[in-house]
Design an enzyme around this catalytic site. Sequence first.
Site, PDB file in Angstrom:
ATOM      1  N   GLU A   1       0.922  -1.223  -0.082  1.00 49.00           N
ATOM      2  CA  GLU A   1       0.099   0.042   0.149  1.00 49.00           C
ATOM      3  C   GLU A   1       1.002   1.148   0.079  1.00 49.00           C
ATOM      4  O   GLU A   1       1.471   1.578   1.040  1.00 49.00           O
ATOM      5  CB  GLU A   1      -0.781   0.053   1.119  1.00 49.00           C
TER       6      GLU A   1
ATOM      7  N   CYS B   1      -2.413   9.224   2.592  1.00 48.95           N
ATOM      8  CA  CYS B   1      -2.216   8.786   1.180  1.00 48.95           C
ATOM      9  C   CYS B   1      -3.258   8.919   0.339  1.00 48.95           C
ATOM     10  O   CYS B   1      -3.249   9.164  -1.021  1.00 48.95           O
ATOM     11  CB  CYS B   1      -2.179   7.110   1.319  1.00 48.95           C
TER      12      CYS B   1
HETATM   13  P1  NAD Z   1       8.294   4.678   4.942  1.00 47.62           P
HETATM   14  O1  NAD Z   1       8.418   3.856   3.589  1.00 47.62           O
HETATM   15  O2  NAD Z   1       9.315   5.795   5.218  1.00 47.62           O
HETATM   16  O3  NAD Z   1       8.280   3.916   6.248  1.00 47.62           O
HETATM   17  C1  NAD Z   1       7.141   2.881   6.217  1.00 47.62           C
HETATM   18  C2  NAD Z   1       7.625   1.789   7.095  1.00 47.62           C
HETATM   19  O4  NAD Z   1       8.495   0.929   6.593  1.00 47.62           O
HETATM   20  C3  NAD Z   1       8.065   2.163   8.349  1.00 47.62           C
HETATM   21  O5  NAD Z   1       7.553   1.270   9.699  1.00 47.62           O
HETATM   22  C4  NAD Z   1       9.455   1.910   8.282  1.00 47.62           C
HETATM   23  O6  NAD Z   1      10.249   1.789   9.547  1.00 47.62           O
HETATM   24  C5  NAD Z   1       9.709   0.888   7.418  1.00 47.62           C
HETATM   25  N1  NAD Z   1      10.873   0.689   6.695  1.00 47.62           N
HETATM   26  C6  NAD Z   1      11.737   1.729   6.097  1.00 47.62           C
HETATM   27  N2  NAD Z   1      12.772   1.093   5.436  1.00 47.62           N
HETATM   28  C7  NAD Z   1      12.492  -0.044   5.455  1.00 47.62           C
HETATM   29  C8  NAD Z   1      13.129  -1.389   4.981  1.00 47.62           C
HETATM   30  N3  NAD Z   1      14.245  -1.033   3.939  1.00 47.62           N
HETATM   31  N4  NAD Z   1      12.722  -2.713   4.899  1.00 47.62           N
HETATM   32  C9  NAD Z   1      11.713  -2.882   5.799  1.00 47.62           C
HETATM   33  N5  NAD Z   1      10.983  -1.857   6.434  1.00 47.62           N
HETATM   34  C10 NAD Z   1      11.438  -0.594   6.293  1.00 47.62           C
HETATM   35  O7  NAD Z   1       7.054   5.505   4.641  1.00 47.62           O
HETATM   36  P2  NAD Z   1       6.295   6.540   5.916  1.00 47.62           P
HETATM   37  O8  NAD Z   1       7.068   7.829   5.741  1.00 47.62           O
HETATM   38  O9  NAD Z   1       6.159   6.085   7.370  1.00 47.62           O
HETATM   39  O10 NAD Z   1       4.898   6.714   5.293  1.00 47.62           O
HETATM   40  C11 NAD Z   1       4.619   7.795   4.455  1.00 47.62           C
HETATM   41  C12 NAD Z   1       4.270   7.043   2.918  1.00 47.62           C
HETATM   42  O11 NAD Z   1       3.419   6.065   3.140  1.00 47.62           O
HETATM   43  C13 NAD Z   1       3.585   8.047   2.134  1.00 47.62           C
HETATM   44  O12 NAD Z   1       4.141   7.763   0.708  1.00 47.62           O
HETATM   45  C14 NAD Z   1       2.326   7.588   1.975  1.00 47.62           C
HETATM   46  O13 NAD Z   1       1.489   7.861   0.738  1.00 47.62           O
HETATM   47  C15 NAD Z   1       2.187   6.165   2.133  1.00 47.62           C
HETATM   48  N6  NAD Z   1       1.085   5.924   2.670  1.00 47.62           N
HETATM   49  C16 NAD Z   1       0.365   4.705   1.830  1.00 47.62           C
HETATM   50  C17 NAD Z   1      -0.872   4.362   2.361  1.00 47.62           C
HETATM   51  C18 NAD Z   1      -1.799   3.477   1.540  1.00 47.62           C
HETATM   52  O14 NAD Z   1      -2.581   2.818   2.129  1.00 47.62           O
HETATM   53  N7  NAD Z   1      -1.569   3.475   0.345  1.00 47.62           N
HETATM   54  C19 NAD Z   1      -1.321   4.740   3.697  1.00 47.62           C
HETATM   55  C20 NAD Z   1      -0.558   5.634   4.496  1.00 47.62           C
HETATM   56  C21 NAD Z   1       0.681   5.934   4.021  1.00 47.62           C
END
Ligand code: NAD
Length: 525
Positions: free
Chosen positions: A244, A278
């Site tokens: 997502e 999002c």
């Molecule tokens: P992010 O990708 O920085 O982090 C998301 C999660 O992934 C965190 O828990 C982080 O610790 C983990 N993570 C980071 N690097 C990783 C790795 N190498 N391996 C495994 N896990 C890892 O995103 P964010 O800044 O927390 O969230 C914002 C983003 O999420 C925005 O782009 C937003 O659009 C998206 N989002 C999408 C939805 C949806 O349902 N489509 C919902 C909410 C947010």
Amino acid sequence: MLNTPDVEALAQRISVINPSCGQILREFECACAAEVQHTLIRAREAQAAWQQTLVRQRLSVIKKFQRLLNERKQQIAGTITSEAGKPYVEALLTEILVVLDTCRFLLDESYAFLREQPVPHGSMTTKLKRGRLLREPHGVIGIISPWNYPFSIPSTETLAALVTGNAVVLKPSELTPLSALELASLLHDAGVPQDVFQVVIGAGATGAALIESGIDKLIFTGSVATGKRIAQLAAARLLPVVLELGGKNPMVVLDDADIEVASSGAVWAAFINAGQACLSVERCYVHRGIYERFVSTCAEKTKQLRVGDGMDPEVDVGPLIHERQIRIIEQHIEDACARGARVVAGGGRLRSLGPNFFAPTVLADVSHEMRVMREETFGPVLPIMAFDSEAEAVRLANDTDYGLSASVWTRDGVRGELLARQIRAGAVMVNDAVSCFGISEAPHGGIKESGIGRTHGRFGLEEMVRVKYLDSDLVAGVKKPWWYGYGRQVADAAEGFLDFQFARGIIRRLRGGMRSSPLVTRRKL
Ligand code: NAD
């Protein structure tokens, strides 16, 4: 994003910070790979027994969880606001209400969903067999979640996973783990065994360790960049994933739209959670005939928004999660202005409130060359562009790498739906935006770079199970016509059988039927 290898190596400890005032709320040691591995082993052992419980028992746990959540809503909404910054009302309506309603949905639907489903056979070769679909849990589901909806995103996914008999290991965002701990204590108090739902706290490295730990499926929510990296890790293990990811959600306002209503919708859907949603409106296209009026109405309403600490009930828009997010917003606005955009509301930091506050901003005269119309801004910015025809509006809405959601605004519902069908996105709403996330029956997810798979609703439940096909032969004591004992006569009979079913004309089919009888009467090995 705390996920470059260098930062991960250093990030042994994390501090949870209130983005409104900078106060450190709590500190944690990050879970290392060995701890994640132990967590997985405990989850796997506990899952076997959880899978054997009756659906009725699992649903009674969900019922109790729902009651406890409603009773503790003030405390949990307070936790969400303190670590994520959003206004308390939004914590109640976009997080806790969504989860309470997910419980309602699961209580209504899970029985029917998990009941085995007959598979009637159409082909005459298999009429004497009885087929059924069984929906079985994957085993241990890993969930990696973001900070922007720190309670509703992991909760809705976890509840669907648990009700279908899986155990869950959740790795919440390092910025907002407190909401995940609230979820854990609610679930455990409701009767979910400790090891069936566990939380591992840490940054990207802990998330990567979870993927490597041997989980059976991953539900990831986060940015496109991390999602792509995770897809590669998962591909190497053939680990099934739901991704997502981000969005650049268009809002299309047709010439017959109610300007008063659509402008209020635009302002709310662009600035909800300070634009860090999002599904939030990230670009707005308005018919040229109403463009100037629409822009000035949005600007006027935006200037009335009260920005501040989300715990203040008079506040509409809270802080950004951190200062880095503000720099992205500033870059998008600077780039747009350099290319000819006009700031008609906001446009800068609100330093008197603190380092993480930014004024809700409306940009006019934007174009598709600007970053603000192409890259996810994830902040309180509403860029508005004029269009001349519906075809142009559809072309602009689809001119993006993303495909999470979209909205169409018009007084003519039929016209709105016709246009909605032409927009390529996971969800398109007519005369509303964002709220599809709160419709528990609606699937949530994107196409293109917005991700793979779905959460929520029946499609979200399907992601939590493996479909097994079970088949029983009804004439167990009879050798099958297609078994060994081949030869010229059998080849001829097989040709006849194919003609009997598929040849053109009744005569040919009848002849085929007569030729096919040795298939049944012949001697088989
Ligand atoms: P992010 O990708 O920085 O982090 C998301 C999660 O992934 C965190 O828990 C982080 O610790 C983990 N993570 C980071 N690097 C990783 C790795 N190498 N391996 C495994 N896990 C890892 O995103 P964010 O800044 O927390 O969230 C914002 C983003 O999420 C925005 O782009 C937003 O659009 C998206 N989002 C999408 C939805 C949806 O349902 N489509 C919902 C909410 C947010």
